[in-house]
Design an enzyme around this catalytic site. Structure first.
Site, PDB file in Angstrom:
ATOM      1  N   LYS A 263       1.045  -1.201  -0.124  1.00 59.23           N
ATOM      2  CA  LYS A 263       0.036   0.029  -0.042  1.00 59.23           C
ATOM      3  C   LYS A 263       0.896   1.135   0.029  1.00 59.23           C
ATOM      4  CE  LYS A 263      -4.447  -1.525   1.851  1.00 59.23           C
ATOM      5  NZ  LYS A 263      -5.438  -1.286   2.683  1.00 59.23           N
TER       6      LYS A 263
ATOM      7  N   LYS B 295      -4.922  -9.750  -7.360  1.00 57.27           N
ATOM      8  CA  LYS B 295      -6.139  -9.834  -6.503  1.00 57.27           C
ATOM      9  C   LYS B 295      -7.160  -8.661  -6.816  1.00 57.27           C
ATOM     10  CE  LYS B 295      -5.997  -7.751  -2.347  1.00 57.27           C
ATOM     11  NZ  LYS B 295      -5.638  -7.415  -1.009  1.00 57.27           N
TER      12      LYS B 295
ATOM     13  N   LYS C 102     -10.330  -3.129  -4.737  1.00 55.07           N
ATOM     14  CA  LYS C 102     -11.081  -1.662  -4.660  1.00 55.07           C
ATOM     15  C   LYS C 102     -10.191  -0.534  -5.595  1.00 55.07           C
ATOM     16  CE  LYS C 102     -13.092  -2.178  -0.005  1.00 55.07           C
ATOM     17  NZ  LYS C 102     -13.149  -1.882   1.417  1.00 55.07           N
TER      18      LYS C 102
HETATM   19  P1  TYM Z   1     -10.793  -4.885   3.518  1.00 58.00           P
HETATM   20  O1  TYM Z   1     -11.674  -3.683   3.884  1.00 58.00           O
HETATM   21  O2  TYM Z   1      -9.686  -4.626   2.677  1.00 58.00           O
HETATM   22  O3  TYM Z   1     -11.542  -6.078   3.027  1.00 58.00           O
HETATM   23  C1  TYM Z   1     -12.639  -6.495   3.768  1.00 58.00           C
HETATM   24  C2  TYM Z   1     -12.549  -8.166   3.618  1.00 58.00           C
HETATM   25  O4  TYM Z   1     -12.489  -8.503   2.371  1.00 58.00           O
HETATM   26  C3  TYM Z   1     -11.594  -9.512   2.283  1.00 58.00           C
HETATM   27  N1  TYM Z   1     -11.109  -9.162   0.718  1.00 58.00           N
HETATM   28  C4  TYM Z   1     -11.242 -10.315  -0.175  1.00 58.00           C
HETATM   29  N2  TYM Z   1     -11.190 -11.702   0.193  1.00 58.00           N
HETATM   30  C5  TYM Z   1     -11.078 -12.329  -0.984  1.00 58.00           C
HETATM   31  N3  TYM Z   1     -10.560 -12.124  -2.090  1.00 58.00           N
HETATM   32  C6  TYM Z   1     -10.494 -10.659  -2.481  1.00 58.00           C
HETATM   33  N4  TYM Z   1      -9.874 -10.301  -3.514  1.00 58.00           N
HETATM   34  C7  TYM Z   1     -10.510  -9.850  -1.226  1.00 58.00           C
HETATM   35  N5  TYM Z   1     -10.291  -8.401  -1.131  1.00 58.00           N
HETATM   36  C8  TYM Z   1     -10.685  -8.198   0.161  1.00 58.00           C
HETATM   37  C9  TYM Z   1     -10.436  -8.925   3.188  1.00 58.00           C
HETATM   38  O5  TYM Z   1      -9.769 -10.046   3.306  1.00 58.00           O
HETATM   39  C10 TYM Z   1     -11.620  -8.705   4.367  1.00 58.00           C
HETATM   40  O6  TYM Z   1     -11.739  -9.785   5.204  1.00 58.00           O
HETATM   41  N6  TYM Z   1      -7.766  -4.826   7.419  1.00 58.00           N
HETATM   42  C11 TYM Z   1      -9.057  -5.222   7.250  1.00 58.00           C
HETATM   43  C12 TYM Z   1     -10.266  -4.692   7.866  1.00 58.00           C
HETATM   44  C13 TYM Z   1     -10.288  -4.772   9.375  1.00 58.00           C
HETATM   45  C14 TYM Z   1     -10.318  -6.048  10.042  1.00 58.00           C
HETATM   46  C15 TYM Z   1     -10.118  -5.693  11.320  1.00 58.00           C
HETATM   47  C16 TYM Z   1     -10.543  -7.407   9.587  1.00 58.00           C
HETATM   48  C17 TYM Z   1      -9.958  -3.833  10.329  1.00 58.00           C
HETATM   49  N7  TYM Z   1      -9.973  -4.449  11.449  1.00 58.00           N
HETATM   50  C18 TYM Z   1     -10.333  -6.597  12.327  1.00 58.00           C
HETATM   51  C19 TYM Z   1     -10.903  -8.105  10.804  1.00 58.00           C
HETATM   52  C20 TYM Z   1     -10.574  -8.035  12.123  1.00 58.00           C
HETATM   53  C21 TYM Z   1      -9.140  -4.833   5.583  1.00 58.00           C
HETATM   54  O7  TYM Z   1      -8.508  -3.816   5.159  1.00 58.00           O
HETATM   55  O8  TYM Z   1     -10.189  -5.377   4.897  1.00 58.00           O
END
Ligand code: TYM
Length: 350
Positions: A118, A211, A214
């Site tokens: 990132k 991957k 967004k």
């Molecule tokens: P974020 O917002 O990037 O994504 C949300 C969830 O979607 C999953 N994800 C995917 N799964 C499969 N294939 C993909 N291409 C893909 N892109 C995204 C992510 O693995 C995630 O589960 N750091 C986290 C948010 C967070 C969080 C937490 C999660 C903050 N605090 C505590 C669990 C527990 C994040 O950026 O997710």
């Protein structure tokens, strides 16, 4: 100490919620409601770790926060039985993150691959928040002493860090945990990642080695949860494939990332394994498989998009869900914070 099983997970309100978020995470959020007490959080404090144009600034953030909340509800999360809220309403996330900043080691954070991705080449110019992001994530989970965390594969390393932080806190403060009567030295649980199903890493529709994300410049790389039927059909028809027919067995997908991805998406959406999908479509051409995939995607996603539209048209209702959820989350968080202050040795009003 036996921990009550509790689920926590979060999604960032940074726009463009997509099929990867849905299949990698939200589908499991919905399933786990049957067996666990669940807390699902729109992590707005994580969103602001990136430059303002990524998260939309102060006018874009409320819209994006409501959109993720709407997606949770539209996908089938019940905010009455479980807790849905936005992170910034519960101050314990930031407070516990500070204490964890003093437990986590710089060397641990230096190993985080997502920061490197990132921050890109201009690392000196990344926010301190982006670097510290995984510590806040550990605080999110452990503030509720959650035991299970449904996420996509890309969050695995962050979950390992949360486990390390929990363990080091328990070790560093073991005597204090015991003398305060908070158990046998295990105050924070080791949260278990729950990464399961045929689509834990959904890939870009334009490049099966990248991957689905967004932030990809091409909207054709992903299916957004707000896409309508025509858009879904166009994106799947244009999705990159190879000239071979689909293999009949799963091992035939190993060297074919685009085919593997589309079969994985079909399997996840139809609640089947990849092997089962190949039993039906193996040996056939991509064109007929893509038609079936369009039909399935539209059948599963169009109702969610319609519900999201209905919900986001009523921001008053969405905000009331978040406020109610934050009150209930605060009650749990306050208990953990009071005990954590005692453990660390901070004087507090009783
Ligand atoms: P974020 O917002 O990037 O994504 C949300 C969830 O979607 C999953 N994800 C995917 N799964 C499969 N294939 C993909 N291409 C893909 N892109 C995204 C992510 O693995 C995630 O589960 N750091 C986290 C948010 C967070 C969080 C937490 C999660 C903050 N605090 C505590 C669990 C527990 C994040 O950026 O997710």
């Amino acid at each position: 100490m036996a921990f009550v099983e509790r689920v926590f997970s979060g999604v960032q309100p940074t726009g463009n919620l997509h099929l990867g978020n849905y299949l990698g995470a939200i589908v499991n959020f919905v399933k786990m409601q049957e067996t666990h007490n669940c807390i699902y959080c729109v992590v707005d404090m994580h969103a602001i770790t990136m430059p303002t144009d990524v998260w939309g600034g102060p006018t874009g953030l409320p819209r994006a926060t409501r959109e993720v909340t709407a997606a949770f509800i539209a996908a089938g999360i019940d905010p009455k039985k479980h807790i849905v809220f936005n992170q910034s309403q519960v101050s314990g996330h930031a407070e516990l993150a500070w204490i964890f900043n003093c437990v986590a080691r710089i060397g641990w954070l230096n190993r985080m691959t997502q920061f490197k991705e990132k921050a890109g080449k201009d690392r000196e110019n990344a926010s301190v928040g982006l670097y510290d992001y995984p510590v806040l994530m550990a605080a999110d989970i452990l503030l509720y002493r959650a035991t299970h965390v449904p996420v996509g594969e890309d969050q695995k390393q962050h979950l390992e860090l949360a486990r390390d932080i929990a363990q080091k806190f328990n070790n560093d403060f073991g005597d204090s945990i015991r003398s305060n009567g908070f158990g046998d030295g295990l105050f924070f649980p080791q949260p278990e990642p729950f990464i399961t199903g045929p689509a834990t890493r959904v890939m870009s529709l334009r490049d099966g080695t990248k991957k689905m994300s967004k932030s990809d410049a091409s909207d054709y790389s992903r299916i957004n949860l707000t896409d309508d039927a025509d858009m879904i059909a166009q994106k799947i028809r244009k999705a990159k494939t190879d000239p071979e027919p689909l293999p009949t067995e799963e091992k035939g997908l190993e060297t074919r990332p685009e085919a593997d991805n589309l079969v994985g998406i079909y399997a996840a959406l139809s609640n089947r394994s990849k092997a089962e999908v190949l039993r039906e479509f193996g040996g056939g051409q991509f064109s007929s498989f893509k038609n079936a995939l369009v039909e399935l995607c539209v059948a599963k996603l169009a109702p969610i998009a319609a519900d999201m539209k209905r919900l986001t048209a009523d921001p008053g209702y969405v905000d009331s869900v978040l406020i109610d959820g934050a009150e209930r989350a605060t009650a749990i968080a306050a208990e953990t914070m009071a005990m954590t202050r005692d453990i660390v040795g901070f004087i507090r009003k009783r």
